[in-house]
Design an enzyme around this catalytic site. Structure first.
Site, PDB file in Angstrom:
ATOM      1  N   GLY A  94       0.743  -1.299  -0.033  1.00 24.61           N
ATOM      2  CA  GLY A  94      -0.075   0.086   0.013  1.00 24.61           C
ATOM      3  C   GLY A  94       0.789   1.486   0.358  1.00 24.61           C
ATOM      4  O   GLY A  94       0.121   2.420   0.363  1.00 24.61           O
ATOM      5  N   SER A  95       2.217   1.217  -0.470  1.00 27.64           N
ATOM      6  CA  SER A  95       2.789   2.337  -0.522  1.00 27.64           C
ATOM      7  C   SER A  95       2.351   3.505  -1.430  1.00 27.64           C
ATOM      8  O   SER A  95       2.348   4.642  -1.228  1.00 27.64           O
ATOM      9  CB  SER A  95       4.382   2.248  -0.630  1.00 27.64           C
ATOM     10  OG  SER A  95       4.549   1.679  -2.053  1.00 27.64           O
ATOM     11  N   ASN A  96       1.959   3.003  -2.596  1.00 22.01           N
ATOM     12  CA  ASN A  96       1.216   3.718  -3.685  1.00 22.01           C
ATOM     13  C   ASN A  96      -0.133   4.591  -3.017  1.00 22.01           C
ATOM     14  O   ASN A  96      -0.497   5.631  -3.264  1.00 22.01           O
ATOM     15  CB  ASN A  96       0.827   3.248  -5.003  1.00 22.01           C
ATOM     16  CG  ASN A  96       2.104   3.180  -5.788  1.00 22.01           C
ATOM     17  OD1 ASN A  96       2.586   4.226  -6.275  1.00 22.01           O
ATOM     18  ND2 ASN A  96       2.539   2.063  -6.018  1.00 22.01           N
ATOM     19  N   MET A 127      -3.594  -7.137  -7.160  1.00 24.21           N
ATOM     20  CA  MET A 127      -3.045  -8.463  -7.832  1.00 24.21           C
ATOM     21  C   MET A 127      -4.022  -9.269  -8.431  1.00 24.21           C
ATOM     22  O   MET A 127      -4.116 -10.659  -8.518  1.00 24.21           O
ATOM     23  CB  MET A 127      -1.977  -9.219  -6.940  1.00 24.21           C
ATOM     24  CG  MET A 127      -0.887  -8.255  -6.748  1.00 24.21           C
ATOM     25  SD  MET A 127      -0.086  -7.570  -8.116  1.00 24.21           S
ATOM     26  CE  MET A 127       1.463  -6.841  -7.554  1.00 24.21           C
ATOM     27  N   ILE A 148      -9.646  -7.093 -12.777  1.00 29.71           N
ATOM     28  CA  ILE A 148     -10.959  -6.421 -12.640  1.00 29.71           C
ATOM     29  C   ILE A 148     -11.901  -6.964 -13.794  1.00 29.71           C
ATOM     30  O   ILE A 148     -11.532  -7.008 -14.793  1.00 29.71           O
ATOM     31  CB  ILE A 148     -10.621  -5.037 -12.909  1.00 29.71           C
ATOM     32  CG1 ILE A 148      -9.944  -4.481 -11.704  1.00 29.71           C
ATOM     33  CG2 ILE A 148     -12.028  -4.230 -13.018  1.00 29.71           C
ATOM     34  CD1 ILE A 148     -10.535  -4.037 -10.569  1.00 29.71           C
ATOM     35  N   ASN A 187      -4.355   2.063 -13.701  1.00 28.64           N
ATOM     36  CA  ASN A 187      -3.411   1.096 -13.306  1.00 28.64           C
ATOM     37  C   ASN A 187      -2.146   1.656 -13.183  1.00 28.64           C
ATOM     38  O   ASN A 187      -1.768   2.230 -13.948  1.00 28.64           O
ATOM     39  CB  ASN A 187      -3.596  -0.298 -13.705  1.00 28.64           C
ATOM     40  CG  ASN A 187      -2.644  -1.460 -12.832  1.00 28.64           C
ATOM     41  OD1 ASN A 187      -2.768  -1.438 -11.767  1.00 28.64           O
ATOM     42  ND2 ASN A 187      -1.996  -2.387 -13.683  1.00 28.64           N
ATOM     43  N   HIS A 237       1.823  -0.012 -13.159  1.00 29.19           N
ATOM     44  CA  HIS A 237       2.436  -1.150 -13.310  1.00 29.19           C
ATOM     45  C   HIS A 237       4.289  -0.940 -13.498  1.00 29.19           C
ATOM     46  O   HIS A 237       4.449   0.024 -14.119  1.00 29.19           O
ATOM     47  CB  HIS A 237       2.279  -1.757 -14.810  1.00 29.19           C
ATOM     48  CG  HIS A 237       2.690  -3.127 -15.057  1.00 29.19           C
ATOM     49  ND1 HIS A 237       2.194  -4.144 -14.595  1.00 29.19           N
ATOM     50  CD2 HIS A 237       3.827  -3.483 -15.757  1.00 29.19           C
ATOM     51  CE1 HIS A 237       3.035  -5.404 -15.037  1.00 29.19           C
ATOM     52  NE2 HIS A 237       3.937  -4.937 -15.689  1.00 29.19           N
TER      53      HIS A 237
HETATM   54  C1  GAR Z   1       3.702  -1.541  -7.147  1.00 25.96           C
HETATM   55  O1  GAR Z   1       4.928  -1.365  -7.513  1.00 25.96           O
HETATM   56  C2  GAR Z   1       2.905  -1.757  -8.428  1.00 25.96           C
HETATM   57  O2  GAR Z   1       3.592  -1.205  -9.706  1.00 25.96           O
HETATM   58  C3  GAR Z   1       2.807  -3.230  -8.542  1.00 25.96           C
HETATM   59  O3  GAR Z   1       2.803  -3.470  -7.237  1.00 25.96           O
HETATM   60  C4  GAR Z   1       3.278  -2.626  -6.446  1.00 25.96           C
HETATM   61  C5  GAR Z   1       2.573  -2.447  -5.234  1.00 25.96           C
HETATM   62  O4  GAR Z   1       3.226  -1.728  -4.303  1.00 25.96           O
HETATM   63  N1  GAR Z   1       1.843  -3.744  -9.548  1.00 25.96           N
HETATM   64  C6  GAR Z   1       1.595  -4.665 -10.225  1.00 25.96           C
HETATM   65  O5  GAR Z   1       2.810  -5.295 -10.173  1.00 25.96           O
HETATM   66  C7  GAR Z   1       0.534  -4.669 -11.087  1.00 25.96           C
HETATM   67  N2  GAR Z   1       0.689  -5.780 -11.992  1.00 25.96           N
HETATM   68  P1  GAR Z   1       2.527  -0.983  -3.225  1.00 25.96           P
HETATM   69  O6  GAR Z   1       1.304  -1.970  -2.753  1.00 25.96           O
HETATM   70  O7  GAR Z   1       3.529  -0.562  -2.052  1.00 25.96           O
HETATM   71  O8  GAR Z   1       1.861   0.286  -3.745  1.00 25.96           O
END
Ligand code: GAR
Length: 187
Positions: free
Chosen positions: A14-16, A88, A91, A105, A107
């Site tokens: 969940g850092s994003n 992950m 949708i 999204n 990626h």
């Molecule tokens: C992020 O780096 C995102 O790009 C990736 O998961 C991470 C989640 O980090 N997404 C994917 O790989 C989607 N296919 P977060 O939970 O710390 O935001």
């Protein structure tokens, strides 16, 4: 400014989400985070929702009624925009068709390269010179919709999966808010 009521979907760290919460507290940022949905009860990201008193829900995508539940939450919180942030799961086509061009999204690669999972190991194996992140609209094909923002950096010989993740995510924290601003500037 009227902010778009937004739902963020997460599965893990969940850092994003945390970064978008911080940006959304600015009165000029175009979205308000009105709901967080996680498919995973143990997702650390939920703690960010709790800390900022944002409503959240766990929705198990294995249950037959999961889509109905998502739509009920969307209705309750009047959701009109969706951001996937480390979600992950796929949708469903039904949600995508009801929220056309309203789901985005992030990626961790320079799309269209390295769609799907295990991105960093594949980038290293392929001896890529450059990598980065992409924010894109979600359509019914995996990691395939129109790109909104891409950011990149050059790899060096010492890079490993951990360093790639750290460098990529540092760019994600700039790219995701930038993409959201770009989308709503058009309206
Ligand atoms: C992020 O780096 C995102 O790009 C990736 O998961 C991470 C989640 O980090 N997404 C994917 O790989 C989607 N296919 P977060 O939970 O710390 O935001």
């Amino acid at each position: 400014m009227v902010k778009r009521k937004t739902c963020i979907f997460i599965s893990g760290h969940g850092s994003n989400l945390k970064n978008l919460i911080h940006h959304s507290r600015d009165k000029n940022f175009p979205i308000e985070i009105s709901l967080v949905i996680s498919n995973n009860k143990n997702a650390n990201g939920i703690n960010h929702a709790k800390k900022y008193k944002i409503p959240y829900a766990f929705i198990n995508t294995k249950r037959n009624d999961y889509e109905r539940k998502i739509f009920l939450y969307f209705k309750k919180y009047r959701i009109s925009f969706i951001c996937l942030a480390g979600y992950m799961k796929i949708i469903s086509k039904n949600i995508i068709s009801k929220f056309k061009e309203k789901i985005i999204n992030i990626h961790p690669s320079l799309l269209p390269k390295f769609k799907g999972l295990n991105t960093f190991s594949r980038i290293l194996k392929n001896k890529e010179k450059k990598t980065g992140c992409s924010v894109h609209f979600v359509n019914d094909k995996l990691d395939n919709g129109r790109i909104i923002v891409k950011k990149n950096f050059f790899l060096n010989s010492k890079d490993n999966e951990k360093s790639l993740k750290r460098k990529t995510q540092a760019l994600e924290y700039k790219a995701y808010p930038e993409a959201i601003i770009k989308i709503f500037r058009k309206y």
